[in-house]
Design a protein around this motif. Structure first.
Motif, PDB file in Angstrom:
ATOM      1  N   GLU A   1     -25.807  -6.345  -8.468  1.00  0.00           N
ATOM      2  CA  GLU A   1     -25.484  -6.938  -9.759  1.00  0.00           C
ATOM      3  C   GLU A   1     -24.913  -5.843 -10.659  1.00  0.00           C
ATOM      4  O   GLU A   1     -25.222  -4.665 -10.503  1.00  0.00           O
ATOM      5  N   LEU A   2     -24.049  -6.252 -11.578  1.00  0.00           N
ATOM      6  CA  LEU A   2     -23.401  -5.282 -12.459  1.00  0.00           C
ATOM      7  C   LEU A   2     -24.426  -4.654 -13.390  1.00  0.00           C
ATOM      8  O   LEU A   2     -25.137  -5.335 -14.118  1.00  0.00           O
ATOM      9  N   LYS A   3     -24.496  -3.322 -13.347  1.00  0.00           N
ATOM     10  CA  LYS A   3     -25.456  -2.581 -14.156  1.00  0.00           C
ATOM     11  C   LYS A   3     -24.795  -1.862 -15.332  1.00  0.00           C
ATOM     12  O   LYS A   3     -25.407  -1.683 -16.380  1.00  0.00           O
ATOM     13  N   GLU A   4     -23.560  -1.432 -15.131  1.00  0.00           N
ATOM     14  CA  GLU A   4     -22.945  -0.586 -16.153  1.00  0.00           C
ATOM     15  C   GLU A   4     -21.431  -0.626 -16.000  1.00  0.00           C
ATOM     16  O   GLU A   4     -20.906  -0.794 -14.894  1.00  0.00           O
ATOM     17  N   GLU A   5     -20.733  -0.479 -17.107  1.00  0.00           N
ATOM     18  CA  GLU A   5     -19.279  -0.342 -17.059  1.00  0.00           C
ATOM     19  C   GLU A   5     -18.845   0.738 -18.032  1.00  0.00           C
ATOM     20  O   GLU A   5     -19.496   0.969 -19.057  1.00  0.00           O
ATOM     21  N   ASN A   6     -17.756   1.421 -17.709  1.00  0.00           N
ATOM     22  CA  ASN A   6     -17.242   2.491 -18.566  1.00  0.00           C
ATOM     23  C   ASN A   6     -15.724   2.451 -18.609  1.00  0.00           C
ATOM     24  O   ASN A   6     -15.072   2.038 -17.649  1.00  0.00           O
ATOM     25  N   LEU A   7     -15.166   2.887 -19.715  1.00  0.00           N
ATOM     26  CA  LEU A   7     -13.753   3.218 -19.802  1.00  0.00           C
ATOM     27  C   LEU A   7     -13.670   4.742 -19.745  1.00  0.00           C
ATOM     28  O   LEU A   7     -14.289   5.431 -20.547  1.00  0.00           O
ATOM     29  N   LEU A   8     -12.920   5.257 -18.786  1.00  0.00           N
ATOM     30  CA  LEU A   8     -12.867   6.696 -18.555  1.00  0.00           C
ATOM     31  C   LEU A   8     -11.541   7.282 -19.027  1.00  0.00           C
ATOM     32  O   LEU A   8     -10.512   6.596 -19.053  1.00  0.00           O
ATOM     33  N   SER A   9     -11.564   8.557 -19.341  1.00  0.00           N
ATOM     34  CA  SER A   9     -10.318   9.299 -19.552  1.00  0.00           C
ATOM     35  C   SER A   9      -9.820   9.760 -18.186  1.00  0.00           C
ATOM     36  O   SER A   9     -10.559   9.719 -17.188  1.00  0.00           O
ATOM     37  N   PHE A  10      -8.583  10.223 -18.130  1.00  0.00           N
ATOM     38  CA  PHE A  10      -8.048  10.735 -16.868  1.00  0.00           C
ATOM     39  C   PHE A  10      -8.869  11.922 -16.379  1.00  0.00           C
ATOM     40  O   PHE A  10      -9.146  12.048 -15.185  1.00  0.00           O
ATOM     41  N   GLU A  11      -9.287  12.793 -17.309  1.00  0.00           N
ATOM     42  CA  GLU A  11     -10.052  13.977 -16.924  1.00  0.00           C
ATOM     43  C   GLU A  11     -11.393  13.583 -16.305  1.00  0.00           C
ATOM     44  O   GLU A  11     -11.830  14.188 -15.315  1.00  0.00           O
TER      45      GLU A  11
ATOM     46  N   LEU B   1       0.832  -1.196   0.000  1.00  0.00           N
ATOM     47  CA  LEU B   1       0.000   0.000   0.000  1.00  0.00           C
ATOM     48  C   LEU B   1       0.868   1.248   0.000  1.00  0.00           C
ATOM     49  O   LEU B   1       1.766   1.390   0.829  1.00  0.00           O
ATOM     50  N   VAL B   2       0.616   2.135  -0.940  1.00  0.00           N
ATOM     51  CA  VAL B   2       1.319   3.415  -1.005  1.00  0.00           C
ATOM     52  C   VAL B   2       0.533   4.481  -0.262  1.00  0.00           C
ATOM     53  O   VAL B   2       1.082   5.309   0.449  1.00  0.00           O
ATOM     54  N   SER B   3      -0.792   4.476  -0.444  1.00  0.00           N
ATOM     55  CA  SER B   3      -1.633   5.479   0.206  1.00  0.00           C
ATOM     56  C   SER B   3      -3.038   4.942   0.385  1.00  0.00           C
ATOM     57  O   SER B   3      -3.567   4.268  -0.498  1.00  0.00           O
ATOM     58  N   ASP B   4      -3.645   5.236   1.544  1.00  0.00           N
ATOM     59  CA  ASP B   4      -5.055   4.880   1.733  1.00  0.00           C
ATOM     60  C   ASP B   4      -5.949   6.099   1.559  1.00  0.00           C
ATOM     61  O   ASP B   4      -7.131   6.068   1.890  1.00  0.00           O
ATOM     62  N   THR B   5      -5.360   7.180   1.043  1.00  0.00           N
ATOM     63  CA  THR B   5      -6.134   8.393   0.726  1.00  0.00           C
ATOM     64  C   THR B   5      -5.732   8.882  -0.660  1.00  0.00           C
ATOM     65  O   THR B   5      -5.414  10.058  -0.854  1.00  0.00           O
ATOM     66  N   TYR B   6      -5.718   7.990  -1.615  1.00  0.00           N
ATOM     67  CA  TYR B   6      -5.365   8.356  -2.987  1.00  0.00           C
ATOM     68  C   TYR B   6      -6.409   9.326  -3.533  1.00  0.00           C
ATOM     69  O   TYR B   6      -7.605   9.040  -3.530  1.00  0.00           O
ATOM     70  N   SER B   7      -5.951  10.478  -3.993  1.00  0.00           N
ATOM     71  CA  SER B   7      -6.883  11.537  -4.404  1.00  0.00           C
ATOM     72  C   SER B   7      -6.874  11.786  -5.907  1.00  0.00           C
ATOM     73  O   SER B   7      -7.222  12.862  -6.364  1.00  0.00           O
ATOM     74  N   GLY B   8      -6.456  10.791  -6.677  1.00  0.00           N
ATOM     75  CA  GLY B   8      -6.600  10.886  -8.124  1.00  0.00           C
ATOM     76  C   GLY B   8      -5.403  11.423  -8.871  1.00  0.00           C
ATOM     77  O   GLY B   8      -5.524  11.812 -10.030  1.00  0.00           O
ATOM     78  N   GLU B   9      -4.211  11.445  -8.240  1.00  0.00           N
ATOM     79  CA  GLU B   9      -3.034  11.912  -8.954  1.00  0.00           C
ATOM     80  C   GLU B   9      -2.731  11.000 -10.146  1.00  0.00           C
ATOM     81  O   GLU B   9      -2.961   9.800 -10.104  1.00  0.00           O
ATOM     82  N   LYS B  10      -2.188  11.586 -11.174  1.00  0.00           N
ATOM     83  CA  LYS B  10      -1.869  10.830 -12.381  1.00  0.00           C
ATOM     84  C   LYS B  10      -0.541  10.109 -12.214  1.00  0.00           C
ATOM     85  O   LYS B  10       0.431  10.681 -11.720  1.00  0.00           O
ATOM     86  N   PHE B  11      -0.498   8.832 -12.604  1.00  0.00           N
ATOM     87  CA  PHE B  11       0.777   8.115 -12.576  1.00  0.00           C
ATOM     88  C   PHE B  11       0.981   7.420 -13.920  1.00  0.00           C
ATOM     89  O   PHE B  11       0.410   6.407 -14.220  1.00  0.00           O
ATOM     90  N   GLY B  12       1.813   8.052 -14.749  1.00  0.00           N
ATOM     91  CA  GLY B  12       2.097   7.491 -16.064  1.00  0.00           C
ATOM     92  C   GLY B  12       0.838   7.406 -16.921  1.00  0.00           C
ATOM     93  O   GLY B  12      -0.162   8.073 -16.674  1.00  0.00           O
ATOM     94  N   ASN B  13       0.879   6.559 -17.953  1.00  0.00           N
ATOM     95  CA  ASN B  13      -0.296   6.317 -18.784  1.00  0.00           C
ATOM     96  C   ASN B  13      -1.189   5.317 -18.063  1.00  0.00           C
ATOM     97  O   ASN B  13      -0.762   4.218 -17.736  1.00  0.00           O
ATOM     98  N   GLY B  14      -2.422   5.725 -17.822  1.00  0.00           N
ATOM     99  CA  GLY B  14      -3.324   4.875 -17.058  1.00  0.00           C
ATOM    100  C   GLY B  14      -4.558   4.469 -17.829  1.00  0.00           C
ATOM    101  O   GLY B  14      -4.968   5.135 -18.779  1.00  0.00           O
ATOM    102  N   VAL B  15      -5.148   3.358 -17.417  1.00  0.00           N
ATOM    103  CA  VAL B  15      -6.442   2.917 -17.919  1.00  0.00           C
ATOM    104  C   VAL B  15      -7.409   3.004 -16.745  1.00  0.00           C
ATOM    105  O   VAL B  15      -7.154   2.445 -15.672  1.00  0.00           O
ATOM    106  N   TYR B  16      -8.503   3.703 -16.940  1.00  0.00           N
ATOM    107  CA  TYR B  16      -9.462   3.988 -15.877  1.00  0.00           C
ATOM    108  C   TYR B  16     -10.762   3.246 -16.189  1.00  0.00           C
ATOM    109  O   TYR B  16     -11.465   3.566 -17.146  1.00  0.00           O
ATOM    110  N   TYR B  17     -11.061   2.260 -15.379  1.00  0.00           N
ATOM    111  CA  TYR B  17     -12.176   1.342 -15.651  1.00  0.00           C
ATOM    112  C   TYR B  17     -13.195   1.450 -14.522  1.00  0.00           C
ATOM    113  O   TYR B  17     -12.864   1.287 -13.347  1.00  0.00           O
TER     114      TYR B  17
END
Length: 465
Positions: free
Chosen positions: A253-263, A168-184
């Motif tokens: 139950e799973l209702k929806e899934e998205n691929l998000l941009s960093f923004e 664990l690096v942080s238990d209060t991760y606030s959305g900082e960018k780390f390299g190229n990411g995939v947001y699911y």
């Protein structure tokens, strides 16, 4: 670092016994900082001072909780949980670091900075919420036992599925960018009810390539449609295993899934309506797991992925990424980190620079170090007059880390006193900027800095040839 942490009027709750104890904790931190500079028996004195601070902090937590109980404060249990986290996780981790390094200057500075920063942040949010002056930052955190179980389960799952030892690096991760990411993003619901549970998993691109891609035997170092599809279903199983341990999990139950941009992900994380936000280092890349309270969700963040549009959505997602990467390669944006304790200044600088630069924000020196570790900037704009850990101390921390020494730093200051300017220049920054300059002038000077840097690099390369 010999920092002196000044008590400010805005820290006062108006509850005499609590305000006095807060001030006493500040004085203890200042005393340890002063002792730290003394050569004779300083290590022993620091050890005793830190023990004294810990015992006072623990007693203060108990007294504060007793006061909240006496007035029937509704947020008592949540507040107690935050105290328990600092007492159980943060302080022991800092003590281990001190002991392992034999109370080195760096670890003592780290202890003081973390404790002072935590104390100030906690006072200005959770403590002021006791008397109704502020609203608590985290109002829907998972209970202690569930959060602890989630941490352990994630670490175990990462090992079981990918044979990676993560921590664990942080238990209060606030959305900082780390390299190229995939947001699911996965959204779970209860039948026809509106209550929903949202899970967002952030994968560093290299992690997916080295785990899911490796398991599939793919000979590629880049995301493609096949890898995205495989990652989606792997992530579903991963999230499903963790969701099983949440209350009433059998009803979701799973209702929806998205691929998000960093923004898009950043907009969600900045709302601070997250129940759990954990960041892990797997050794092959970073991974974040975020859980958001159902009743605080907002819909319409991105197009839902369904059976009839899954192929087109993945294709569109990959095309958008490719277009963004191509555009970035053709017109790469310089990365600027703005470090300032004033939200107004931070947001103002972001609004000013965003059109031409990739701007990241940090509200303290400690936050700046974490941000730089995750996403290395091309320039740091650093407030000189910050409380707790000022610009000078932050710059010293940066220069103490070998991999950060070549990152240029420009001080931001609201003072043009010759003595202050002389002090600034003696620290050998890349420059300094006065905050009261007109926005256009600030932007012009920052543009000029990068132009001059580029010209100097080109001249150096030509000379080498």
């Amino acid at each position: 670092m010999n920092a002196q942490f000044e008590w400010r009027e805005e820290f006062n709750l108006g509850v005499e016994e609590i305000d006095k104890e807060h001030q006493r904790l500040f004085k203890i931190i200042n005393k340890i900082s002063a002792i730290r500079e003394e050569e004779k028996n300083s290590q022993w004195a620091c050890q005793e001072g830190i023990k004294y601070f810990k015992s006072h902090a623990v007693k203060h937590f108990a007294d504060e909780e007793a006061y909240m109980a006496s007035i029937g404060y509704e947020g008592l249990e949540q507040h107690r949980r935050i105290h328990q986290g600092f007492r159980t996780y943060t302080l022991p981790a800092l003590e281990r670091e001190l002991e392992q390094a034999n109370y080195s200057d760096e670890t003592v500075d780290h202890f003081l900075g973390v404790c002072a920063g935590w104390l100030i942040g906690h006072t200005l949010t959770e403590d002021l919420s006791i008397v109704g002056k502020r609203r608590g930052t985290w109002e829907n955190l998972l209970p202690d036992e569930q959060l602890a179980a989630m941490k352990e389960l994630i670490i175990q799952l990462v090992f079981d599925m990918f044979r990676l030892e993560s921590h664990l690096v942080s238990d209060t991760y606030s959305g900082e960018k780390f390299g190229n990411g995939v947001y699911y993003r996965l959204i779970y619901g209860k039948g026809q009810e509106e209550e929903r549970l949202e899970v967002i998993m952030v994968f560093e691109e290299s992690l997916l390539v080295k785990t899911v891609g490796r398991a599939m035997g793919l000979q590629t170092n880049k995301l493609d449609a096949l890898l995205i599809h495989a990652a989606r279903y792997t992530a579903r199983q991963f999230a499903g295993r963790i969701t099983e341990h949440l209350p009433a999990s059998e009803e979701y139950e799973l209702k929806e899934e998205n691929l998000l941009s960093f923004e898009q992900f950043q907009k969600i994380s900045q709302r601070k309506k997250i129940q759990a936000s954990l960041l892990f280092d797997t050794g092959e890349g970073y991974f974040a797991y975020c859980v958001i309270a159902p009743h605080l969700l907002e819909s319409g963040v991105a197009a839902p992925i369904q059976a009839e549009n899954v192929l087109s959505e993945v294709e569109k997602y990959l095309n958008q990424r490719e277009e963004e990467e191509t555009l970035e390669e053709q017109n790469p944006k310089r990365k600027i980190l703005v470090v300032d304790d004033s939200q107004t200044i931070r947001q103002g600088m972001k609004n000013l620079l965003d059109p031409d630069y990739e701007v990241t924000l940090a509200e303290s020196g400690v936050a700046a170090i974490r941000t730089i570790t995750l996403n290395r900037p091309d320039l740091v704009l650093l407030d000189y007059e910050m409380p707790v850990c000022n610009g000078k101390q932050t710059l010293e921390m940066l220069r103490s880390e070998q991999s950060f020494t070549d990152i240029p730093v420009i001080f931001l200051t609201g003072q043009d006193d010759p003595g202050i300017v002389k002090t600034l220049l003696s620290l050998r920054p890349a420059g300094y900027l006065l905050k009261y300059l007109k926005p256009q002038e600030l932007k012009k000077k920052i543009d000029a800095f990068f132009s001059n840097t580029q010209a100097a690099a080109k001249a150096c390369n030509n000379g080498a040839l």
